[in-house]
Design an enzyme around this catalytic site. Sequence first.
Site, PDB file in Angstrom:
ATOM      1  N   ASP A  25      16.089  31.149  -9.916  1.00 27.22           N
ATOM      2  CA  ASP A  25      14.738  30.633  -9.207  1.00 27.22           C
ATOM      3  C   ASP A  25      14.401  29.833 -10.447  1.00 27.22           C
ATOM      4  O   ASP A  25      13.249  29.471 -10.055  1.00 27.22           O
ATOM      5  CB  ASP A  25      13.769  31.833 -10.388  1.00 27.22           C
TER       6      ASP A  25
ATOM      7  N   ASP B 279     -24.107   7.694  -9.677  1.00 24.53           N
ATOM      8  CA  ASP B 279     -24.906   6.531  -9.278  1.00 24.53           C
ATOM      9  C   ASP B 279     -25.122   6.876  -8.040  1.00 24.53           C
ATOM     10  O   ASP B 279     -23.983   7.552  -7.463  1.00 24.53           O
ATOM     11  CB  ASP B 279     -23.976   5.705  -9.628  1.00 24.53           C
TER      12      ASP B 279
END
Length: 568
Positions: free
Chosen positions: A394, A10
């Site tokens: 990790d 719009d």
Amino acid sequence: LGSTTVICTDKTGTLTENRMAVEALLLGETLHEVKDLAAHREVLGGYRTFFECAAFCHDLRHAAGGSWLGDPMEVALRDMAAGIMVVPDNAVRLHEIPFDTARMRVSVVQQMEAGSRLYCKGAPEKLLPLCTHQLVDGAERVFTPADRQRVLQAQLVMAEKGLRVLAFASKRVPSGEEKIAGESDLVFCGLAGLDDPPRPEVPEAIRQCHEAGIRVIMITGDHPRTAVAIANKIGLVRSGQPVVITGEQLANYSPAQLQLALDAEDIVFARVAAEQKMLIVQALKAKQHVVAVTGDGVNDAPALKAAHIGIAMGITGTDVARAAADMILLDDNFASIVSGIEEGRAVFANIRKFLTYILAHNVPELVPYLAFVLFRVPLALTPIQILAIDMAADSLTAVGLGAEKPDPDTMKQPPRPLGERLMSLPVALRAYCFLGLMEAAVAMAAFFFVLLQGGWQYGESLSGNQPLYLQATTACFAAIILLQVVNVYLCRSARRSLFQIGFTGNRLIMGGILLEIGVLLFACYTPLGNRLIGAAPLPLEVWLFILPFALLMLLLEEGRKWWVRRAQ
């Protein structure tokens, strides 16, 4: 969201600020600038009916403190009227003909001191054909074709400036006919041009879309000239001459004609009804586009549902629109859509980084077991050491990769194909066959380096608590962790050089690296770590053996990235 190729947006409130202000008025044969109105109040007294129209023809409601809530356009019109005349408080609304996208106008019947009147407000091209007379200096005179042409020309002048133009008309309603009053034989009162400035951040957002290979198509109910003027202001139009399709034209298009029209480089849809948005969305989907569409009204719901991504306005949107949408803009701002697309692309990329990093160290964890079974060599990595790598060392670095900021090149790449998988062939090859194999080769090399230095010979068995075996598995364990420290930086981008990205900027990764080093030192050089993880202290020569391989891994991956950038 990151796959979006077209945004159908719009204009009002999304590309613009939805902060209306009356800039120009056509009263009689004179075009007035609003800043001059207060100085010419006595002249404008002949157009009281026009200002009554602006004051009464709305759907506003009172708020605390005497302000008004509702459409900013209607608030601006009423405030403008209140600046010229005293708006009577005792006027009673007797009837209303609500706004309709086909009629493009709204009418109310008010009880005034001099009797009932119908006030009408709407699009000039819809309202002017209903007018038989016009208001000029307080008198009503016949509205001739020449007068109508003059009004339409004034409308074009306002629209060229990007103003939203509304026409106003009125008529007396005989007593007893208030509920059946029709919109015919009206008296044209004047035009109002309202300015709704573009949001300052929208031009940059549009530029980002163009750079990212995303088309932006404006779909508005405003006049075509107004739409094109705003499109030029925000940089939406690049060719200078966009294709403009009105709702009236769209109604006569076949699906094939609409798809062909959408091939134009720049296209703007104006005077389009909300329900026609769905036709545009369906045509774009038929052309294999991934479509995001904005909407706020009840009639926008079908288009929001039909699009891949329906985006409702959080401030001005209706409950129906928000329920039909996939995403709600809390600030009704187009730039937020672009930020969402960037975030969507970044999330996809971060999951891939996470996958690459995790999958890469699975290879050096797997190869020792394959070598143990196939070649009858001692097991280079114990289960507890694998757990130490996966669960402790990790963990934080992997989370850090998943929380990376969007890459500066994120919005410079074309949209990814909608069907593209997270685990694609290039990702698997890079993780398993490139980074993973390098880590596995170095880890096994470190393992055999320690064994051979200690005098081990092929075929010789080693017990699990033998010092040489503990030191060799520790070397394999240490090699994997050190290479993962390098790998976490390599995985921050599949294309950009580590030296462009830098070593800082992500606290989780920095914290994860410290955690990895801490786990490694704890395992190697503390009695408790030795017992828990099954490790042994490593001499300096083992570290000196591993570190050059870490540098080699960095250089090889940098070379691969350079080749990828060169190929693109």
